[in-house]
Design an enzyme around this catalytic site. Structure first.
Site, PDB file in Angstrom:
ATOM      1  CB  CYS A 197      -0.798   0.043   1.281  1.00 39.58           C
ATOM      2  SG  CYS A 197      -2.156   1.464   1.082  1.00 39.58           S
TER       3      CYS A 197
ATOM      4  CB  CYS B 183      -1.741   3.807   7.864  1.00 34.42           C
ATOM      5  SG  CYS B 183      -2.884   4.478   6.862  1.00 34.42           S
TER       6      CYS B 183
ATOM      7  CB  CYS C  44      -0.709   0.029   8.398  1.00 38.80           C
ATOM      8  SG  CYS C  44      -1.414  -1.243   7.189  1.00 38.80           S
TER       9      CYS C  44
ATOM     10  CB  CYS D  44     -15.325  -7.536   6.476  1.00 38.21           C
ATOM     11  SG  CYS D  44     -14.655  -5.752   6.001  1.00 38.21           S
TER      12      CYS D  44
ATOM     13  CB  CYS E  41     -18.396  -5.729   5.573  1.00 41.29           C
ATOM     14  SG  CYS E  41     -17.579  -4.052   6.091  1.00 41.29           S
TER      15      CYS E  41
ATOM     16  CB  CYS F 146     -18.469  -0.557   9.358  1.00 44.93           C
ATOM     17  SG  CYS F 146     -17.327  -1.391  10.519  1.00 44.93           S
TER      18      CYS F 146
ATOM     19  NE  ARG G 250     -17.669  -5.718  13.952  1.00 46.29           N
ATOM     20  CZ  ARG G 250     -18.321  -5.282  13.007  1.00 46.29           C
ATOM     21  NH1 ARG G 250     -17.602  -4.577  11.964  1.00 46.29           N
ATOM     22  NH2 ARG G 250     -19.522  -5.443  12.445  1.00 46.29           N
TER      23      ARG G 250
END
Length: 329
Positions: A52, A56, A59, A96, A128, A188, A260
């Protein structure tokens, strides 16, 4: 009463309520609005891993960090549907799919994801996706394919956000959420604690969520899993009481939302998770991985459910209840 006009001061006062009193208040509201024995079981699969372009700080899938994650191309539909069937057989009712993309592009890969969404939807599971930023048109295409929910977390407060991510803005995230809403897909959206934020940052993030025109249908509360090779690898483990306090506050201000209990469960005992359920958590991710980080196995969760007297929530329950109310009216 469902409110969208909570003030920062009100949320601050709730968040800082003495802990046992806070849990009691949250548990009472949870009982008023939800079946407290019912927990939504979701499974999250990384359908495209690593590489990616985002930065972040938490991550392991960011290409710029050396975390030992191998880049993997988009999975085949047959592989994804087989995993979804396995998750359904184990008790999951929401599936998801996550792709390590900065944003969705209108290309062949997106067409393949749309096909996956259709396939999982046909299995009777809530579908999702978390694919990065979306345009309104892309959100509409996902909705047409049968997407039930879209995950796009705020992560933290707007004020702390630039300390964690610089490759996209907080407003970019809010725009994606708006696009999802316009397409009629449920939202979400939650955050991560343990990013070096203050308690005030956590309160501000909750304030952003609760003052949206419509509360997110699902709010994941994640505890940072510090991954070696990321800028946050040395951050301290989140205290369980911080998780309980966040969950309880979220439950009080968003009574009907699925709160969650997400990343970080592997470091929690069953007793600690039970406190989170008591404080208002009514959804978990099941399966041995959350994208690339460890997670309790289906078998471990089944044992916990039996011990605590919990049962999985059925698929599309909210829609079934609405239909029932309409028929009765």
């Amino acid at each position: 009463m469902i409110r969208n006009n909570w003030t920062l001061e009100e949320i601050h006062n709730i968040y800082n309520t003495p802990l046992l009193e806070l849990i009691y208040k949250a548990a009472t509201i949870h009982r008023d609005f939800n079946d407290t024995a019912e927990v939504q079981v979701c499974t999250l699969l990384s359908i495209k891993t690593g590489g990616c372009s985002e930065d972040c700080s938490y991550c392991p899938q960011a290409a710029r960090y050396n975390t030992g994650i191998d880049v993997q191309a988009l999975m085949k539909k047959e592989e994804v549907l087989a995993y979804a069937q396995k998750a359904k057989d184990a008790g999951s009712t929401r599936f998801c799919m996550g792709a390590a993309w900065r944003e969705v592009r209108d290309n062949r890969d997106f067409d393949r994801v749309l096909d996956m969404v259709k396939g999982v939807n046909e299995m009777g599971m809530e579908v999702c996706c978390t694919l990065g930023m979306l345009t309104e048109h892309q959100a509409e295409k996902l909705a047409e394919a049968g997407l039930y929910a879209y995950n796009h977390n705020l992560d933290t407060s707007k004020e702390h956000y630039n300390e964690i991510i610089t490759t996209r803005t907080y407003d970019d995230r809010l725009q994606t959420l708006d696009n999802v809403r316009k397409a009629g897909v449920t939202v979400c959206c939650g955050g991560i604690i343990g990013l070096g934020e203050t308690h005030a940052d956590r309160i501000k993030m909750l304030h952003t969520l609760v003052t949206m025109p419509q509360h997110p249908e699902s709010v994941p509360i994640n505890a940072l899993v510090a991954i070696k090779g990321t800028p946050l690898e040395n951050n301290k483990k989140v205290d369980i009481w911080d998780m309980v306090r966040m969950i309880a506050t979220a439950r009080i201000i968003m009574p009907k939302t699925m709160v969650r209990l997400s990343a970080g469960r592997t470091d929690m005992s069953v007793a600690e998770q039970a406190l989170c359920f008591m404080a208002g958590a009514n959804s978990i991710f099941a399966g041995d991985k959350l994208l690339t980080t460890p997670n309790p196995s289906f078998d471990e969760d089944n044992i916990m459910f039996q011990l605590l007297g919990l049962k999985p929530r059925e698929s599309f329950k909210a829609e079934k209840e609405k239909l029932k109310d309409m028929v009765e009216a």
